[in-house]
Design a protein around this motif. Structure first.
Motif, mmCIF file in Angstrom:
data_model
loop_
_atom_site.group_PDB
_atom_site.id
_atom_site.type_symbol
_atom_site.label_atom_id
_atom_site.label_comp_id
_atom_site.label_asym_id
_atom_site.label_seq_id
_atom_site.Cartn_x
_atom_site.Cartn_y
_atom_site.Cartn_z
ATOM 1 N N ASP A 185 0.948 -1.224 -0.388
ATOM 2 C CA ASP A 185 0.309 0.334 -0.049
ATOM 3 C C ASP A 185 0.729 1.321 -0.237
ATOM 4 O O ASP A 185 0.467 2.401 -0.063
ATOM 5 N N ASN A 186 1.873 1.483 -0.030
ATOM 6 C CA ASN A 186 3.082 2.389 -0.389
ATOM 7 C C ASN A 186 4.376 2.304 -1.140
ATOM 8 O O ASN A 186 4.249 2.856 -1.314
ATOM 9 N N ILE A 187 3.731 1.744 -2.401
ATOM 10 C CA ILE A 187 4.408 1.822 -3.670
ATOM 11 C C ILE A 187 3.709 3.098 -4.977
ATOM 12 O O ILE A 187 2.194 2.735 -4.793
ATOM 13 N N ARG A 188 3.712 3.996 -5.745
ATOM 14 C CA ARG A 188 3.418 4.572 -6.446
ATOM 15 C C ARG A 188 3.848 4.964 -7.482
ATOM 16 O O ARG A 188 5.274 4.170 -7.636
ATOM 17 N N ILE A 189 3.717 5.445 -8.417
ATOM 18 C CA ILE A 189 3.827 5.369 -9.603
ATOM 19 C C ILE A 189 3.759 6.760 -10.588
ATOM 20 O O ILE A 189 2.352 7.266 -10.467
ATOM 21 N N LEU A 190 4.765 7.981 -10.912
ATOM 22 C CA LEU A 190 4.064 8.777 -11.130
ATOM 23 C C LEU A 190 4.707 8.942 -12.943
ATOM 24 O O LEU A 190 5.393 8.516 -13.132
ATOM 25 N N THR A 191 3.342 9.382 -13.381
ATOM 26 C CA THR A 191 3.369 9.410 -14.450
ATOM 27 C C THR A 191 2.581 10.796 -15.528
ATOM 28 O O THR A 191 2.078 11.102 -14.659
ATOM 29 N N SER A 192 3.209 10.727 -16.515
ATOM 30 C CA SER A 192 2.612 11.474 -17.530
ATOM 31 C C SER A 192 1.432 11.120 -17.959
ATOM 32 O O SER A 192 0.879 11.473 -18.969
ATOM 33 N N GLU A 193 1.266 9.926 -18.260
ATOM 34 C CA GLU A 193 -0.106 9.463 -18.626
ATOM 35 C C GLU A 193 -0.978 9.963 -19.234
ATOM 36 O O GLU A 193 -1.861 10.192 -17.811
ATOM 37 N N SER A 194 -2.137 9.853 -20.069
ATOM 38 C CA SER A 194 -3.042 11.046 -20.416
ATOM 39 C C SER A 194 -4.149 9.620 -20.971
ATOM 40 O O SER A 194 -5.499 10.257 -20.333
ATOM 41 N N THR A 195 -3.905 8.335 -20.625
ATOM 42 C CA THR A 195 -5.001 7.715 -21.099
ATOM 43 C C THR A 195 -4.257 6.607 -19.857
ATOM 44 O O THR A 195 -3.643 5.914 -19.485
ATOM 45 N N SER A 196 -5.548 5.186 -19.553
ATOM 46 C CA SER A 196 -5.145 4.135 -19.102
ATOM 47 C C SER A 196 -4.902 2.958 -19.754
ATOM 48 O O SER A 196 -4.791 1.655 -19.050
ATOM 49 N N PHE A 197 -4.314 2.609 -20.746
ATOM 50 C CA PHE A 197 -4.026 1.960 -22.066
ATOM 51 C C PHE A 197 -2.371 1.263 -21.136
ATOM 52 O O PHE A 197 -2.888 -0.364 -21.103
ATOM 53 N N TYR A 198 -1.288 1.790 -21.232
ATOM 54 C CA TYR A 198 -0.556 0.600 -20.777
ATOM 55 C C TYR A 198 -0.138 0.715 -19.103
ATOM 56 O O TYR A 198 -0.573 -0.454 -19.180
ATOM 57 N N PRO A 199 -1.067 1.577 -18.612
ATOM 58 C CA PRO A 199 -1.615 0.821 -16.612
ATOM 59 C C PRO A 199 -2.003 -0.154 -16.917
ATOM 60 O O PRO A 199 -1.871 -1.327 -15.944
ATOM 61 N N GLU A 200 -3.596 -0.195 -17.787
ATOM 62 C CA GLU A 200 -4.370 -0.857 -17.325
ATOM 63 C C GLU A 200 -3.483 -2.720 -18.073
ATOM 64 O O GLU A 200 -3.850 -3.603 -17.375
ATOM 65 N N LEU A 201 -2.888 -2.596 -19.497
ATOM 66 C CA LEU A 201 -2.854 -3.948 -19.581
ATOM 67 C C LEU A 201 -1.102 -4.266 -18.481
ATOM 68 O O LEU A 201 -1.543 -5.491 -18.825
ATOM 69 N N PHE A 202 -0.454 -3.851 -17.952
ATOM 70 C CA PHE A 202 0.589 -4.295 -17.734
ATOM 71 C C PHE A 202 0.296 -4.765 -16.246
ATOM 72 O O PHE A 202 0.624 -5.650 -15.738
ATOM 73 N N SER A 203 -1.126 -3.613 -15.791
ATOM 74 C CA SER A 203 -1.427 -4.259 -14.674
ATOM 75 C C SER A 203 -1.885 -5.337 -14.854
ATOM 76 O O SER A 203 -2.162 -6.272 -14.218
ATOM 77 N N ASP A 204 -2.830 -6.016 -15.507
ATOM 78 C CA ASP A 204 -3.623 -7.262 -16.692
ATOM 79 C C ASP A 204 -2.243 -8.579 -16.312
ATOM 80 O O ASP A 204 -2.095 -8.953 -16.210
ATOM 81 N N LEU A 205 -1.042 -7.660 -17.007
ATOM 82 C CA LEU A 205 0.070 -8.738 -17.151
ATOM 83 C C LEU A 205 0.834 -9.400 -16.088
ATOM 84 O O LEU A 205 0.898 -10.507 -15.585
ATOM 85 N N PHE A 206 0.538 -8.761 -15.596
ATOM 86 C CA PHE A 206 1.254 -9.046 -14.053
ATOM 87 C C PHE A 206 -0.056 -9.499 -12.807
ATOM 88 O O PHE A 206 0.972 -9.070 -11.460
ATOM 89 N N ALA A 207 -0.783 -8.904 -13.158
ATOM 90 C CA ALA A 207 -1.336 -9.744 -12.296
ATOM 91 C C ALA A 207 -1.485 -8.357 -10.504
ATOM 92 O O ALA A 207 -1.865 -8.930 -9.614
ATOM 93 N N LEU A 208 -1.639 -7.060 -10.933
ATOM 94 C CA LEU A 208 -1.155 -6.034 -9.556
ATOM 95 C C LEU A 208 -2.303 -5.223 -10.171
ATOM 96 O O LEU A 208 -2.570 -4.219 -11.561
#
Length: 797
Positions: A185-208
């Motif tokens: 609960d203490n990990i953060r990612i700083l990004t400039s992504e304006s869409t959820s495409f990459y985050p959702e894709l890799f969330s699915d790939l790594f089950a995170l």
């Protein structure tokens, strides 16, 4: 610094510093200051608004909604005596102002400190006008330890592409959570992504699971867009009783009433309403729990932060004027001009880099010309030697935790990177593909562009990144030449054409585009403009002479930029609307009759090839001809169809543009040859033209009483079949996109096996899909199979 003097003081700080400062106070329990933000100071020392004065200012000053909102933010801090505009604004909003003299007394009773606000002249100006002494303090004065310094350098990782960056980051986070579950609960990612495409894709790939906030404006709602369109056509703001019962119509009605939109002239009212709808947004999260994706710069020493956008474009942005006052007026009124806001932003982001608990900073190669060490932060601190280039094909970088699905994905990318090609008949190809996760990419599309859809055939993956998920920097100087040529050639056949006037017009449009993007013209741009002008000033007289021999002198002018709207239906009856403009229609009168020709300008390597229309490529000319044949109102019916062609007023290099070799593009003799349209022309017209090679390759004649394209071998392609194949190709392309099919499959620019120039050669996304120019996908067998079905034998009759 003696920290005790901070006790019972007022400390003014940016919200981004609040978490860090509260942590500092917990470590120093004897210090008990009052914390305020800049907004709080404005409300205490100046005034706040008892009711929203936006409508009053919009009405009295004739300002747009955005300009009014920006002005209202400035007024509490401004020296309003410095400018008549500010004095007038204060008079207008006087009934809406709320003041509490007691709040001001607090500042005379306590010491005031400004944290990391050295450059903030509007905050200091407000304090000085109220005779309140203050003192600047820095984080370093408080003894807060820097996480990053010259002695304690950061980890800086450099990736060849975004897929590798996300694969590496998610594998490291997954490994960290498996080894230390208490950190989840203490990990953060700083990004400039304006869409959820990459985050959702890799969330699915790594089950995170992730929590990715996506801010959507009310204007993006399809129902809102539809209603705005109705307002525009009806020129009135009206709702049915049924509509008002539902969101978002009730919200729209409330905003129209609140800001008294109907009190403005209709056109002004519609613009203001659009701005209001754009400014009202809500944050939607992909999930309620999971790794937090952040886009703000709140300093955090407790969390572990992974920075995925470490480059100057994100960390050192240049502010623009706030659209209410120019820099000079801002300075007069003791407000912060753009260069001060830029300095404040850089101070905040430098502190974020120094004091946050960052695991590593990473960035991606955006363009082939990028320099690895182009960060101001890296240069100033001398961290060049600390950069690691991460190559996921090397085992030492695969020490994270990969799910089976993620392992398959990385194997796929490595497989594709090495281009393991398979033999398909006579041609080399490869079998890799990348299909998008979602199938709703075009759910909100109102209309389609033929030019855009043709780009999908070259490389579906490039189309995904450039048209649907645009996140790359555009080089506007490269785009300018095409814009310039279109602007010039639109009017070259009109009476009284003036090159200098048209060039200045096109140049002004280019500078406006740069300004809208917060960019300024560079020396490189100026040199490019000068070379373009030199080429055009030499070319225009030759082009005018060329056109004068083939065009109808009785016609007042040749039509250009003809708008069209047309609806196509697929076999299931589903409708697709197309909108666009036809570059030019040329007219000529001959003894055989009066004719028109459809011309499309291209400044790229593209040419017309009817063999590939069924794929959705080279469809523009047939599609435009079909539109003109279907709609008699667009065209003067005294003229009949004579053909179509692509004209390429371009040069391969600056050198080619200014050289005077006998057949070079820069020479007058070479220019005429280069400017001949390539397409199809009626046989009898071809014989009558002053230049019999006006249109290369193909002639139009009749086959069994029907118009057809005839080729040199005598085979032909019925014009009606060409139209059907073109329309079918466009619909098939849309349907592939709707399915979410975005294969990494670049192909040759015109899909012909004898063309060695592939789309990848010109693609700014070639760092994403890895392919070299020789790795074209094989459409050839499919093309030849279709061609056998549609072509007919025989000679022209």
């Amino acid at each position: 610094m003696n920290l005790e003097k901070l006790n019972k003081s007022i400390i003014i700080l940016d919200r981004a510093y609040q978490g860090l400062f509260l942590r500092f106070l917990n470590q120093h329990p004897t210090i008990n200051p009052i914390l305020m933000t800049k907004t709080d100071v404005g409300a205490h020392l100046s005034f706040s608004y008892e009711e929203d004065p936006t409508f009053l200012l919009m009405k009295e000053l004739n300002f747009s909604y955005h300009k009014t909102k920006n002005l209202l933010k400035l007024l509490p801090f401004a020296d309003t005596s410095a400018l008549p505009l500010l004095q007038k604004a204060m008079e207008i909003i006087a009934p809406c102002i709320k003041q509490d003299p007691y709040l001001k007394r607090l500042f005379y009773q306590k010491k005031v400190f400004l944290l990391e606000a050295v450059e903030d002249q509007e905050l200091k100006g407000l304090l000085r006008r109220n005779n309140i002494p203050f003192e600047d303090i820095l984080l370093s004065d408080l003894g807060i330890e820097e996480k990053v310094s010259r002695e304690n350098p950061p980890r800086i990782l450099y990736f060849a592409n975004r897929h590798d960056q996300y694969l590496y980051t998610f594998s490291q986070i997954r490994k960290e959570i498996l080894d230390h579950p208490e950190k989840k609960d203490n990990i953060r990612i700083l990004t400039s992504e304006s869409t959820s495409f990459y985050p959702e894709l890799f969330s699915d790939l790594f089950a995170l699971p992730i929590s990715f906030p996506v801010r959507t404006s009310l204007l993006s709602n399809p129902l809102v867009k539809k209603k705005l369109s109705q307002f525009s056509s009806m020129r009135a703001f009206s709702f049915s009783e049924e509509e008002i019962q539902n969101e978002p119509y009730s919200t729209m009605k409330k905003l129209i009433d609140e800001y008294k939109i109907e009190d403005f002239p209709f056109d002004t009212a519609l613009v203001n309403l659009t701005e209001i709808l754009q400014s009202i947004s809500k944050v939607e999260k992909t999930s309620d729990a999971g790794i937090l994706f952040l886009t703000n710069y709140n300093i955090d020493q407790n969390s572990e932060i992974y920075v995925l956008n470490f480059d100057d474009s994100c960390f050192f942005q240049v502010s623009k004027d706030n659209q209410a006052l120019f820099d000079g007026d801002l300075t007069k009124a003791s407000l912060n001009p753009s260069f001060i806001r830029t300095k404040l932003d850089r101070r905040l982001k430098e502190n974020y880099l120094k004091y946050s608990n960052v695991i590593y900073y990473s960035r991606v190669l955006q363009h082939q010309s990028d320099q690895i060490y182009d960060s101001q932060f890296i240069k100033e601190y001398g961290f060049q030697s600390k950069i690691q280039k991460v190559d996921l094909s090397k085992e030492k970088y695969l020490d994270g935790s990969f799910t089976e699905k993620a392992s398959r994905f990385i194997a796929l990318l490595q497989y594709d990177a090495h281009v393991i090609r398979s033999k398909q008949g006579e041609f080399l190809s490869y079998d890799n593909s990348f299909n998008g996760k979602r199938n709703d990419y075009l759910s909100n599309r109102k209309s389609y562009s033929v030019t855009d859809l043709e780009k999908y055939i070259n490389c579906p993956f490039q189309y995904l990144y450039s048209k649907i998920l645009p996140d790359q920097e555009i080089d506007y100087s490269k785009m300018f030449y095409g814009t310039l040529v279109h602007a010039i050639l639109e009017k070259i056949t009109h009476p009284g054409f003036d090159l200098d006037k048209e060039f200045d017009r096109a140049r002004a449009e280019y500078l406006n585009k740069l300004s809208e993007k917060g960019k300024a013209i560079t020396a490189k741009d100026e040199a490019m403009l000068e070379l373009c002008y030199r080429w055009l000033s030499k070319s225009i007289p030759e082009l005018q002479s060329y056109y004068s021999k083939i065009l109808d002198h009785d016609k007042e002018h040749q039509d250009s930029e003809i708008p069209f709207t047309i609806v196509l239906r697929d076999v299931h009856g589903k409708e697709y609307e197309f909108k666009g403009r036809i570059d030019k229609i040329l007219y000529t009168s001959l003894p055989e009759g009066t004719y028109y020709f459809v011309i499309d300008y291209k400044t790229s390597a593209e040419s017309f090839d009817p063999k590939i229309c069924f794929l959705g490529k080279s469809v523009q000319l047939p599609f435009y001809s079909y539109i003109l044949e279907q709609d008699p109102e667009i065209l003067d019916r005294g003229f009949t169809f004579g053909g179509f062609g692509i004209q390429k007023p371009s040069f391969s290099s600056i050198k080619a543009a200014i050289e005077d070799k006998e057949k070079g593009i820069g020479s007058l003799s070479g220019l005429k040859e280069h400017m001949k349209p390539v397409g199809a022309i009626k046989e009898n017209i071809e014989k009558s033209f002053i230049d019999p090679t006006f249109c290369k390759n193909i002639k139009i004649a009749e086959y069994n009483g029907e118009p057809a394209l005839f080729f040199r071998d005598g085979s032909c392609y019925l014009l009606k079949d060409l139209y059907l194949d073109s329309l079918d190709g466009l619909l098939r392309t849309i349907q592939e996109i709707e399915k979410g099919h975005f294969q990494i499959a670049p192909t040759s620019s015109d899909l012909r096996k004898d063309d060695k120039k592939l789309a990848c050669q010109y693609c700014i996304y070639n760092d994403i899909c890895y392919h070299k120019a020789k790795d074209g996908k094989s459409y050839y067998l499919e093309i030849e199979d279709h061609w056998k079905k549609v072509t007919k034998g025989g000679k022209a009759k």
